[in-house]
Design a protein around this motif. Structure first.
Motif, mmCIF file in Angstrom:
data_model
loop_
_atom_site.group_PDB
_atom_site.id
_atom_site.type_symbol
_atom_site.label_atom_id
_atom_site.label_comp_id
_atom_site.label_asym_id
_atom_site.label_seq_id
_atom_site.Cartn_x
_atom_site.Cartn_y
_atom_site.Cartn_z
ATOM 1 N N ASN A 151 36.082 37.741 36.710
ATOM 2 C CA ASN A 151 37.031 37.255 37.707
ATOM 3 C C ASN A 151 38.466 37.605 37.318
ATOM 4 O OD1 ASN A 151 37.382 35.503 35.586
ATOM 5 N ND2 ASN A 151 37.407 33.638 36.824
ATOM 6 N N THR A 152 38.620 38.621 36.459
ATOM 7 C CA THR A 152 39.941 39.123 36.104
ATOM 8 C C THR A 152 39.977 40.636 36.269
ATOM 9 O OG1 THR A 152 39.408 39.502 33.773
ATOM 10 C CG2 THR A 152 40.165 37.278 34.377
ATOM 11 N N MET A 173 40.470 42.828 34.167
ATOM 12 C CA MET A 173 39.771 43.511 33.078
ATOM 13 C C MET A 173 38.352 43.920 33.489
ATOM 14 S SD MET A 173 39.677 44.568 29.916
ATOM 15 C CE MET A 173 40.854 43.739 28.853
ATOM 16 N N GLY A 174 37.757 43.140 34.389
ATOM 17 C CA GLY A 174 36.389 43.440 34.803
ATOM 18 C C GLY A 174 36.279 44.571 35.802
ATOM 19 N N TYR A 175 37.429 45.053 36.317
ATOM 20 C CA TYR A 175 37.395 46.079 37.359
ATOM 21 C C TYR A 175 38.107 47.375 36.971
ATOM 22 C CZ TYR A 175 35.909 42.201 40.299
ATOM 23 O OH TYR A 175 35.219 41.132 40.828
ATOM 24 N N LEU A 176 39.088 47.279 36.079
ATOM 25 C CA LEU A 176 39.899 48.440 35.728
ATOM 26 C C LEU A 176 39.705 48.783 34.254
ATOM 27 C CD1 LEU A 176 43.207 47.400 37.532
ATOM 28 C CD2 LEU A 176 41.317 48.755 38.453
ATOM 29 N N ASP A 177 39.775 50.068 33.960
ATOM 30 C CA ASP A 177 39.613 50.527 32.587
ATOM 31 C C ASP A 177 40.990 50.603 31.928
ATOM 32 O OD1 ASP A 177 39.055 51.746 30.213
ATOM 33 O OD2 ASP A 177 37.762 53.303 31.052
ATOM 34 N N TYR A 178 41.300 49.596 31.128
ATOM 35 C CA TYR A 178 42.630 49.501 30.526
ATOM 36 C C TYR A 178 42.842 50.475 29.374
ATOM 37 C CZ TYR A 178 44.419 45.700 33.360
ATOM 38 O OH TYR A 178 44.900 44.965 34.424
ATOM 39 N N ARG A 179 41.873 51.304 29.108
ATOM 40 C CA ARG A 179 42.081 52.364 28.120
ATOM 41 C C ARG A 179 42.800 53.557 28.745
ATOM 42 N NH1 ARG A 179 35.911 53.110 26.568
ATOM 43 N NH2 ARG A 179 35.915 53.102 28.860
ATOM 44 N N LYS A 180 42.810 53.604 30.080
ATOM 45 C CA LYS A 180 43.411 54.738 30.786
ATOM 46 C C LYS A 180 44.901 54.511 31.009
ATOM 47 C CE LYS A 180 39.436 56.679 30.934
ATOM 48 N NZ LYS A 180 38.624 56.853 32.129
ATOM 49 N N LYS A 181 45.685 55.567 30.804
ATOM 50 C CA LYS A 181 47.143 55.466 30.900
ATOM 51 C C LYS A 181 47.588 55.018 32.295
ATOM 52 C CE LYS A 181 51.384 58.111 30.051
ATOM 53 N NZ LYS A 181 52.061 57.707 31.300
ATOM 54 N N ILE A 218 46.251 53.089 34.329
ATOM 55 C CA ILE A 218 46.058 51.651 34.496
ATOM 56 C C ILE A 218 47.074 50.883 33.657
ATOM 57 C CG2 ILE A 218 44.453 49.732 34.197
ATOM 58 C CD1 ILE A 218 43.782 51.667 36.509
ATOM 59 N N LYS A 219 47.283 51.313 32.409
ATOM 60 C CA LYS A 219 48.273 50.654 31.559
ATOM 61 C C LYS A 219 49.660 50.691 32.199
ATOM 62 C CE LYS A 219 46.080 51.613 27.068
ATOM 63 N NZ LYS A 219 46.223 52.346 25.786
ATOM 64 N N ASP A 220 49.986 51.838 32.821
ATOM 65 C CA ASP A 220 51.320 52.015 33.401
ATOM 66 C C ASP A 220 51.584 51.096 34.587
ATOM 67 O OD1 ASP A 220 51.840 53.915 31.510
ATOM 68 O OD2 ASP A 220 51.554 55.646 32.838
ATOM 69 N N LEU A 221 50.542 50.497 35.140
ATOM 70 C CA LEU A 221 50.728 49.573 36.262
ATOM 71 C C LEU A 221 51.445 48.297 35.816
ATOM 72 C CD1 LEU A 221 47.225 49.832 37.985
ATOM 73 C CD2 LEU A 221 49.393 50.679 38.894
ATOM 74 N N GLY A 222 51.313 47.957 34.538
ATOM 75 C CA GLY A 222 51.965 46.761 34.021
ATOM 76 C C GLY A 222 51.315 45.467 34.467
ATOM 77 N N ILE A 223 50.050 45.545 34.836
ATOM 78 C CA ILE A 223 49.310 44.353 35.273
ATOM 79 C C ILE A 223 48.533 43.797 34.089
ATOM 80 C CG2 ILE A 223 47.561 43.453 36.849
ATOM 81 C CD1 ILE A 223 48.170 45.805 38.717
ATOM 82 N N SER A 224 48.691 42.523 33.802
ATOM 83 C CA SER A 224 47.957 41.912 32.697
ATOM 84 C C SER A 224 46.457 41.955 32.972
ATOM 85 C CB SER A 224 48.392 40.463 32.514
ATOM 86 O OG SER A 224 47.525 39.798 31.613
ATOM 87 N N PRO A 225 45.656 42.349 32.002
ATOM 88 C CA PRO A 225 44.201 42.390 32.213
ATOM 89 C C PRO A 225 43.595 41.021 32.471
ATOM 90 C CG PRO A 225 44.762 42.799 29.906
ATOM 91 C CD PRO A 225 46.038 42.835 30.664
ATOM 92 N N SER A 226 44.315 39.945 32.143
ATOM 93 C CA SER A 226 43.795 38.594 32.383
ATOM 94 C C SER A 226 44.169 38.057 33.765
ATOM 95 C CB SER A 226 44.316 37.634 31.311
ATOM 96 O OG SER A 226 45.730 37.547 31.359
ATOM 97 N N THR A 227 44.853 38.877 34.564
ATOM 98 C CA THR A 227 45.220 38.463 35.922
ATOM 99 C C THR A 227 43.968 38.163 36.743
ATOM 100 O OG1 THR A 227 47.211 39.850 35.861
ATOM 101 C CG2 THR A 227 46.416 39.166 38.037
ATOM 102 N N CYS A 228 44.005 37.058 37.452
ATOM 103 C CA CYS A 228 42.851 36.670 38.265
ATOM 104 C C CYS A 228 42.652 37.674 39.399
ATOM 105 C CB CYS A 228 43.061 35.279 38.843
ATOM 106 S SG CYS A 228 41.640 34.673 39.765
ATOM 107 N N SER A 229 41.422 38.062 39.617
ATOM 108 C CA SER A 229 41.097 38.996 40.691
ATOM 109 C C SER A 229 40.873 38.239 42.001
ATOM 110 C CB SER A 229 39.847 39.796 40.331
ATOM 111 O OG SER A 229 38.749 38.928 40.085
ATOM 112 N N PHE A 230 40.758 38.972 43.079
ATOM 113 C CA PHE A 230 40.380 38.396 44.368
ATOM 114 C C PHE A 230 39.199 39.191 44.908
ATOM 115 C CE2 PHE A 230 43.794 41.484 45.296
ATOM 116 C CZ PHE A 230 43.158 42.321 46.204
ATOM 117 N N ASN A 231 38.513 38.615 45.857
ATOM 118 C CA ASN A 231 37.339 39.274 46.425
ATOM 119 C C ASN A 231 37.629 39.712 47.857
ATOM 120 O OD1 ASN A 231 34.807 39.826 47.713
ATOM 121 N ND2 ASN A 231 33.781 38.748 46.069
#
Length: 299
Positions: A201-202, A204-212, A214-227
């Motif tokens: 539900n964050t 991290m479960g949808y985006l690969d934070y190893r990729k540049k 994704i990192k450059d978006l500046g979104i915390s991997p613990s941010t709550c997702s929506f459906n």
């Protein structure tokens, strides 16, 4: 005497003309008022707001779609217009499903989705190939399919509605927001359910934070997702912000860089929406989208 008689005749003529004008105005005013009254008596029915609901009907999930439609139709007195979206080879079957059941009473339109718009935008490698079905991406193209409505509801075909859809439609979207979703962390039991079924539900479960990228978006991997299985969308803002183009951009980037995968979280349709709508969406009452009900982690 002749002059006086002529003056009297002129005055009599003017009096007659004046009376005719007064009489005409009274009759005309009465007619206009009557028409206005008729118009006012027809206004409530004519101005009853139509609620457009978009739902897909895939070949192997026709029954699920009809169950979802029936759940909406059975729980409201609102004026619903169903847009049932399918691929060309299913359109006839969709009509038969509706017209040969009690759903024949609903107001509906069948819309064809052309899967060619997805060419070059979807990676073929997936642990869940069902998520790559073309209709899974219909939500990206709402303004191209639905033209005459300012506000639209989109529902996945696995949704069962247990309340009046009018209440969902009345969801307020903040100024500048093109859509409203239900946050995955809103319900108190969401964390426990997610742990139980092994879903995320964050971000991290949808985006690969190893990729540049994704990192450059500046979104915390613990941010709550929506459906995005339940969406209330503002079509004017969607078009103004070119949401469809933004989503397609991230689809193409994923093809090139493998930024997310259906093996990570909820599939390839959710991930680009999480990116494009991050921090720019309104929220739906979470009771309108309770996730994982009926979920069977055993397959």
């Amino acid at each position: 005497m002749a002059l006086l008689r002529k003056i009297n005749q002129v005055l009599l003529f003017l009096l007659i003309v004046t009376l005719c004008v007064i009489l005409y105005k009274k009759v005309h005013k009465g007619t206009v008022s009557k028409n206005d009254a008729d118009d006012e008596s027809e206004t409530p029915e004519e101005l009853e707001e139509e609620i457009p609901v978009v739902i897909c009907a895939a070949a192997g999930r026709m029954g699920a779609t009809m169950a979802a439609i029936n759940s909406i139709y059975s729980n409201t007195d609102a004026n619903i217009l169903f847009y049932v979206v399918g691929l060309r080879n299913t359109l006839t079957r969709i009509r038969k499903w509706i017209e040969h059941s009690k759903l024949r009473e609903i107001n509906f339109k069948i819309v064809e989705f052309n899967p060619m718009v997805l060419k070059g935008k979807i990676r073929p490698d997936s642990s869940r190939p069902e998520l790559l079905q073309p209709l899974n991406f219909v939500r990206f193209y709402l303004p191209l399919l639905i033209h005459q409505h300012e506000k639209v509801i989109y529902l996945d075909d696995d949704v069962i509605v247990q309340g009046d859809i009018q209440e969902l439609y009345d969801t307020t979207l903040a100024l500048g927001h093109a859509a409203a979703f239900s946050d995955d962390c809103d319900l108190p039991s969401a964390q426990d359910i997610n742990r139980l079924v092994g879903l995320q539900n964050t971000y991290m479960g949808y985006l690969d934070y190893r990729k540049k990228a994704i990192k450059d978006l500046g979104i915390s991997p613990s941010t709550c997702s929506f459906n995005p299985g339940v969406i209330v969308a503002n079509m004017t803002e969607w078009k103004h912000q070119r949401i469809t183009k933004q989503l397609e951009k991230w689809m193409q980037k994923n093809v090139e860089e493998n930024l997310y995968s259906s093996s990570l979280g909820g599939g390839v349709a959710t991930s680009p929406m999480l990116i494009v709508f991050h921090g720019k969406y309104s929220t739906i009452n979470p009771l309108w989208h309770i996730r994982h009900l009926g979920y069977n982690c055993g397959g």
